[in-house]
Every structure is written in structure tokens, then in C-alpha cells.
Design a protein around this motif. Structure first.
Motif, short mmCIF file in Angstrom:
data_model
loop_
_atom_site.label_atom_id
_atom_site.label_comp_id
_atom_site.label_asym_id
_atom_site.label_seq_id
_atom_site.Cartn_x
_atom_site.Cartn_y
_atom_site.Cartn_z
N HIS A 44 17.27 77.61 79.66
CA HIS A 44 17.35 78.58 80.75
C HIS A 44 17.44 77.88 82.11
CE1 HIS A 44 15.10 81.82 78.18
NE2 HIS A 44 16.36 81.66 77.81
N LYS A 45 16.73 76.79 82.27
CA LYS A 45 16.61 76.16 83.60
C LYS A 45 17.48 74.92 83.79
CE LYS A 45 13.53 79.13 84.87
NZ LYS A 45 13.94 80.26 85.67
N ASP A 46 17.68 74.14 82.73
CA ASP A 46 18.34 72.84 82.90
C ASP A 46 19.75 72.77 82.33
OD1 ASP A 46 16.02 71.94 84.11
OD2 ASP A 46 15.19 71.14 82.25
N GLY A 47 20.23 73.85 81.76
CA GLY A 47 21.60 73.84 81.22
C GLY A 47 21.63 73.84 79.71
N PHE A 48 22.78 74.23 79.20
CA PHE A 48 22.89 74.40 77.75
C PHE A 48 24.21 73.88 77.18
CE2 PHE A 48 24.24 78.09 80.07
CZ PHE A 48 25.40 78.53 79.45
N ALA A 49 24.85 72.98 77.90
CA ALA A 49 26.16 72.46 77.47
C ALA A 49 26.10 71.79 76.10
CB ALA A 49 26.72 71.50 78.51
N ASP A 50 24.98 71.18 75.75
CA ASP A 50 24.87 70.47 74.47
C ASP A 50 24.20 71.29 73.38
OD1 ASP A 50 26.07 68.20 75.58
OD2 ASP A 50 24.14 67.46 76.33
N ALA A 51 23.87 72.54 73.67
CA ALA A 51 23.17 73.39 72.71
C ALA A 51 24.11 73.89 71.62
CB ALA A 51 22.54 74.58 73.42
N THR A 52 23.56 74.10 70.43
CA THR A 52 24.32 74.71 69.34
C THR A 52 24.40 76.23 69.58
OG1 THR A 52 22.38 75.16 67.98
CG2 THR A 52 23.44 72.98 67.71
N ALA A 53 25.27 76.88 68.85
CA ALA A 53 25.38 78.34 68.96
C ALA A 53 24.05 79.00 68.57
CB ALA A 53 26.53 78.85 68.10
N GLU A 54 23.39 78.48 67.55
CA GLU A 54 22.09 79.03 67.14
C GLU A 54 21.08 78.93 68.28
OE1 GLU A 54 18.25 78.08 64.31
OE2 GLU A 54 20.18 77.33 63.65
N GLN A 55 21.05 77.80 68.96
CA GLN A 55 20.12 77.63 70.08
C GLN A 55 20.45 78.61 71.21
OE1 GLN A 55 20.91 73.42 70.47
NE2 GLN A 55 18.83 72.91 69.80
N ILE A 56 21.72 78.89 71.42
CA ILE A 56 22.12 79.85 72.46
C ILE A 56 21.65 81.25 72.07
CG2 ILE A 56 24.03 80.88 73.73
CD1 ILE A 56 23.66 77.96 74.42
N VAL A 57 21.78 81.61 70.78
CA VAL A 57 21.29 82.93 70.33
C VAL A 57 19.80 83.05 70.63
CG1 VAL A 57 20.73 84.31 68.27
CG2 VAL A 57 23.04 83.40 68.58
N ARG A 58 19.04 82.06 70.25
CA ARG A 58 17.58 82.09 70.48
C ARG A 58 17.28 82.17 71.98
NH1 ARG A 58 14.79 81.22 65.91
NH2 ARG A 58 15.81 80.14 64.19
N ALA A 59 18.01 81.40 72.77
CA ALA A 59 17.78 81.39 74.21
C ALA A 59 18.16 82.72 74.86
CB ALA A 59 18.55 80.24 74.85
N ARG A 60 19.24 83.37 74.37
CA ARG A 60 19.62 84.68 74.90
C ARG A 60 18.57 85.73 74.53
NH1 ARG A 60 24.80 85.77 76.79
NH2 ARG A 60 24.75 87.85 75.85
N TYR A 61 18.08 85.69 73.29
CA TYR A 61 17.02 86.60 72.86
C TYR A 61 15.81 86.45 73.79
CZ TYR A 61 13.41 88.61 69.81
OH TYR A 61 12.37 89.33 69.30
N SER A 62 15.39 85.22 73.99
CA SER A 62 14.27 84.93 74.87
C SER A 62 14.58 85.36 76.30
CB SER A 62 13.96 83.43 74.82
OG SER A 62 12.97 83.09 75.75
N ALA A 63 15.81 85.18 76.74
CA ALA A 63 16.20 85.55 78.11
C ALA A 63 16.06 87.05 78.34
CB ALA A 63 17.63 85.10 78.40
#
Length: 158
Positions: free
Chosen positions: A8-27
Motif C-alpha cells: 500500500h505504501k511502498d509500491g507493488f511493481a514486484d508483487a504477484t497477482a495473488e499479492q495484489i488481490v490480498r492487498a486490494r482486499y485489505s485496501a
């Protein structure tokens, strides 16, 4: 959901799609509207050029009446190669309604694509999602539910 704070704070360019799903849920749970906007593909049908108006719309729909309790990843698949690669993540989002304490859930298959290195550092971006009834939850008519294998059965049947 503390695990997503770095995305959320430092960027997500290296994140997997699964990590983005989890981060969006949390967001959505934490009202991290900037992350929701930043992680959405510009070709997503909900994308709005007036970013401030879009952010306000998201704020009004952040599940404030729900406690988001878990995001269970069911499957993560990558198809294609290079710039043509897409990712699909199937998950179940579980939540509890604040006032009634009623538990509910939905299942979604999210599609992610990259929009090029110049947008979000080439990160996976949420392109679209298909929402379905979660296993064990009442179907759209309220008279069916899906069992753990995804088969429809009448409520109350054995």
C-alpha cells in the motif's frame, strides 16, 4: 492485513497477482483508496479519468458496514508470455455485517494485466473480475447454495 502495508505504501511493481488481490482486499477494509486506484488497470471499465471523483466513489463503497474477515486464494494461473501475459486469481472474500453479525462471502475470479513499464512500474493491474456465489452461500434467488465442490443443491437438502 499488516502484511499488505508495504504494498500500500511502498509500491507493488514486484508483487504477484495473488499479492495484489490480498492487498486490494485489505485496501477496501482499511480504506486505502489510493492503492485501489493505483492497482486498477486503465482499461478496467470502472476506471474514471476524474481520479478525485473516482476516489470519492470508492470511499462510499469501502464495505464500511462489514468487517472483512478473510481472503482465501483458491487458484492463481498465469497464461501467455511477455507483454501478452495475463494472470487470473480465484478467491473467496469473507465478511461479517457489523450490525446483524451475519456472515457472508463472495467468490471472484480476477484478471490482471500489465499496462507497460511506464504505468505502476509494470505491475500487475486489476483488469476485471467475475463475481459468483461463494461455496456454501445462498445463490442469487436465495433458494440454492453451492456445496464445497461448486455443485448447486437446494437449501435444506441432504
Amino acid at each position: 492485513m499488516k502484511c499488505c502495508r508495504i504494498l500500500h505504501k511502498d509500491g507493488f511493481a514486484d508483487a504477484t497477482a495473488e499479492q495484489i488481490v490480498r492487498a486490494r482486499y485489505s485496501a477496501y477494509a482499511k480504506r486505502e483508496v489510493d492503492f485501489i486506484v493505483a492497482s486498477t488497470h486503465p482499461l478496467n471499465k470502472a476506471f474514471v479519468a476524474d481520479i478525485e471523483h473516482w476516489k470519492e466513489t470508492i470511499r462510499m463503497n469501502c464495505y464500511d458496514n462489514f468487517e472483512l474477515t478473510s481472503c482465501e486464494i483458491l487458484d492463481e494461473v498465469y497464461e501467455g508470455e511477455g507483454d501478452e501475459q495475463i494472470a487470473k486469481v480465484e478467491f473467496v472474500a469473507k465478511m461479517t455485517q457489523v450490525d446483524s453479525r451475519e456472515k457472508t462471502a463472495f467468490m471472484e475470479t480476477s484478471t490482471f494485466e500489465r499496462a507497460g513499464k511506464h504505468i505502476a512500474g509494470g505491475a500487475w493491474l486489476y483488469k476485471e473480475g467475475v463475481i459468483e456465489t461463494a461455496p456454501g452461500m445462498p445463490g442469487p434467488e436465495g433458494d440454492e447454495e453451492l456445496d464445497k465442490d461448486g455443485e448447486v443443491s437446494a437449501v435444506g437438502s441432504n
